[in-house]
Design a protein around this motif. Sequence first.
Motif, PDB file in Angstrom:
ATOM      1  N   VAL A  45       0.842  -1.196   0.000  1.00 47.64           N
ATOM      2  CA  VAL A  45       0.000   0.000   0.000  1.00 47.64           C
ATOM      3  C   VAL A  45       0.880   1.251   0.000  1.00 47.64           C
ATOM      4  N   ALA A  46       1.869   1.274   0.881  1.00 47.58           N
ATOM      5  CA  ALA A  46       2.747   2.451   0.974  1.00 47.58           C
ATOM      6  C   ALA A  46       3.558   2.641  -0.298  1.00 47.58           C
ATOM      7  N   GLU A  47       4.070   1.561  -0.865  1.00 45.40           N
ATOM      8  CA  GLU A  47       4.866   1.660  -2.085  1.00 45.40           C
ATOM      9  C   GLU A  47       4.019   2.140  -3.254  1.00 45.40           C
ATOM     10  N   ALA A  48       2.784   1.638  -3.370  1.00 49.03           N
ATOM     11  CA  ALA A  48       1.930   2.048  -4.487  1.00 49.03           C
ATOM     12  C   ALA A  48       1.617   3.537  -4.414  1.00 49.03           C
ATOM     13  N   VAL A  49       1.308   4.027  -3.231  1.00 49.18           N
ATOM     14  CA  VAL A  49       1.014   5.455  -3.074  1.00 49.18           C
ATOM     15  C   VAL A  49       2.254   6.284  -3.391  1.00 49.18           C
ATOM     16  N   SER A  51       4.707   5.435  -5.360  1.00 48.46           N
ATOM     17  CA  SER A  51       5.004   5.352  -6.792  1.00 48.46           C
ATOM     18  C   SER A  51       4.131   6.304  -7.596  1.00 48.46           C
ATOM     19  N   VAL A  52       2.857   6.401  -7.224  1.00 51.81           N
ATOM     20  CA  VAL A  52       1.966   7.348  -7.896  1.00 51.81           C
ATOM     21  C   VAL A  52       2.425   8.782  -7.626  1.00 51.81           C
ATOM     22  N   ALA A  53       2.831   9.056  -6.396  1.00 52.29           N
ATOM     23  CA  ALA A  53       3.279  10.408  -6.048  1.00 52.29           C
ATOM     24  C   ALA A  53       4.527  10.802  -6.837  1.00 52.29           C
ATOM     25  N   LEU A  54       5.390   9.828  -7.149  1.00 56.17           N
ATOM     26  CA  LEU A  54       6.578  10.145  -7.946  1.00 56.17           C
ATOM     27  C   LEU A  54       6.218  10.622  -9.346  1.00 56.17           C
ATOM     28  N   GLU A  55       4.997  10.331  -9.785  1.00 56.04           N
ATOM     29  CA  GLU A  55       4.531  10.812 -11.086  1.00 56.04           C
ATOM     30  C   GLU A  55       3.859  12.172 -10.984  1.00 56.04           C
ATOM     31  N   GLY A  56       3.976  12.821  -9.812  1.00 54.61           N
ATOM     32  CA  GLY A  56       3.462  14.177  -9.651  1.00 54.61           C
ATOM     33  C   GLY A  56       1.986  14.257  -9.305  1.00 54.61           C
ATOM     34  N   ALA A 215      10.071   3.134  -4.873  1.00 60.86           N
ATOM     35  CA  ALA A 215       9.413   4.434  -4.747  1.00 60.86           C
ATOM     36  C   ALA A 215       9.546   4.991  -3.335  1.00 60.86           C
ATOM     37  N   LEU A 216       9.404   4.143  -2.331  1.00 63.06           N
ATOM     38  CA  LEU A 216       9.599   4.603  -0.958  1.00 63.06           C
ATOM     39  C   LEU A 216      11.038   5.063  -0.747  1.00 63.06           C
ATOM     40  N   ALA A 217      11.986   4.343  -1.359  1.00 63.95           N
ATOM     41  CA  ALA A 217      13.385   4.722  -1.223  1.00 63.95           C
ATOM     42  C   ALA A 217      13.650   6.111  -1.794  1.00 63.95           C
ATOM     43  N   LEU A 218      12.951   6.455  -2.872  1.00 64.14           N
ATOM     44  CA  LEU A 218      13.159   7.757  -3.512  1.00 64.14           C
ATOM     45  C   LEU A 218      12.302   8.859  -2.892  1.00 64.14           C
ATOM     46  N   SER A 219      11.531   8.507  -1.863  1.00 62.63           N
ATOM     47  CA  SER A 219      10.664   9.491  -1.204  1.00 62.63           C
ATOM     48  C   SER A 219      11.120   9.794   0.215  1.00 62.63           C
ATOM     49  N   VAL A 220      12.248   9.250   0.628  1.00 63.39           N
ATOM     50  CA  VAL A 220      12.745   9.482   1.984  1.00 63.39           C
ATOM     51  C   VAL A 220      13.298  10.893   2.088  1.00 63.39           C
ATOM     52  N   LEU A 237      19.071   5.775  -5.412  1.00 63.86           N
ATOM     53  CA  LEU A 237      18.216   4.637  -5.087  1.00 63.86           C
ATOM     54  C   LEU A 237      18.837   3.770  -4.002  1.00 63.86           C
ATOM     55  N   LEU A 238      20.111   3.433  -4.130  1.00 65.88           N
ATOM     56  CA  LEU A 238      20.751   2.588  -3.130  1.00 65.88           C
ATOM     57  C   LEU A 238      20.818   3.294  -1.778  1.00 65.88           C
ATOM     58  N   ASP A 239      21.048   4.594  -1.796  1.00 65.22           N
ATOM     59  CA  ASP A 239      21.060   5.366  -0.557  1.00 65.22           C
ATOM     60  C   ASP A 239      19.692   5.295   0.127  1.00 65.22           C
ATOM     61  N   GLY A 240      18.627   5.528  -0.659  1.00 63.63           N
ATOM     62  CA  GLY A 240      17.289   5.485  -0.084  1.00 63.63           C
ATOM     63  C   GLY A 240      16.895   4.095   0.376  1.00 63.63           C
ATOM     64  N   LEU A 241      17.273   3.076  -0.392  1.00 69.77           N
ATOM     65  CA  LEU A 241      16.947   1.702   0.005  1.00 69.77           C
ATOM     66  C   LEU A 241      17.615   1.347   1.330  1.00 69.77           C
ATOM     67  N   GLY A 242      18.839   1.800   1.523  1.00 70.69           N
ATOM     68  CA  GLY A 242      19.501   1.533   2.790  1.00 70.69           C
ATOM     69  C   GLY A 242      18.731   2.121   3.961  1.00 70.69           C
TER      70      GLY A 242
END
Length: 384
Positions: A45-49, A51-56, A215-220, A237-242
Amino acid sequence: MAKTSRSGGPSALDLLRVEVLAARIEAFGRADPDAGNLWRSELAVAEAVASVALEGRRLSETELLPRIAGGGSGQGDPVAGELALGLIRALKMPGDPIAHPDKTIARLERLAGGLAEVERGANSEEVFADPAALAACLSALHPDDPPILAALRVSAAYGLATERAHPMVERALFMAVESARRRLTPGPGVVVAFEEDPMRGLSGRVDADWVATPALALSVGRYRPWSPGSVAGMTELLDGLGTVLGMEIGRIGRARDWLRRARACGEGRHGRSRLGDAAQAFASAPCLTSNLLAERIGVTPRGATNLIDELVSLGLLREITRRRTARIWSVPGLAERLAARPRRAGPAPTPAPQPDPEAMTRAFAELDAALGRADALLGRRRKG
């Protein structure tokens, strides 16, 4: 911030650190599959939201519930809500893009492809996976790659082949490839049987083994562009995933604690008590109505409501619709996401750079070289 290699790209240690964190979470999930699936139900649920937010598009988890519960489907951005619900279903049952690339990628494109797919209808069976994209994805696979590196290669190759037409599909494909690489292969020719979820993704079973959520990694902290085929994109991406994986180790621990209490709640009760069965039903489908619970465990709707009330009193469930009729209950972790106060949308993400085949080749070559140097220092061959 992640340490970079001498030329400014991600170092082998960046990737290895993320792979180790992901392997720890994977081990928790393998030790208790119910805990892993419960955690993935919430994280999808969190990832889907995200991912949509990354599209503006402005969207919060709270705007999903009215779309399945009725009475508020006009709230928020309807297109964003439909995109997220389609993506949740894709993430919970992504299929295997390695064993069955044509069917899997076509389904991901149908459920997570964007506005055109929403307008055509998420239930459309039209298949439109591009043969060139399929070939690019398969050619990008390296048999000795660990899961996250394999996911990076394939999603970058797909983005290049499709000219970045479906960035949400790229991220879903990233997770599907990682899931397939982590899965203990059941044998050749096995195809996932997809099932319909009456709650449009919030209640369906999980058939996935992914751990990393791009998407969560890129939204931190702030929105960053999705660009898995560039040096800067890999580093971000790797920074956010960590960061995200470090936090999620604690969350999967909470799922294990909930399951421990749920399994214990039926102990010591008379033989006809169905409380343990009701708790197990929510472990498999963490968001249910009383009618759905009644169907799952074979009791009357009134009996299901009584069991739910008892689970609520034990702190194992929360009612998330906050009304007298057509109520929905969920496990606390998912309830926190669906019934929380809407988050204020951050600034629009920076547009991702256009695909550059030469830059992508250089980025992966540099990462491979860094991994090779790390292997040389360790005095062993890479084993993935």
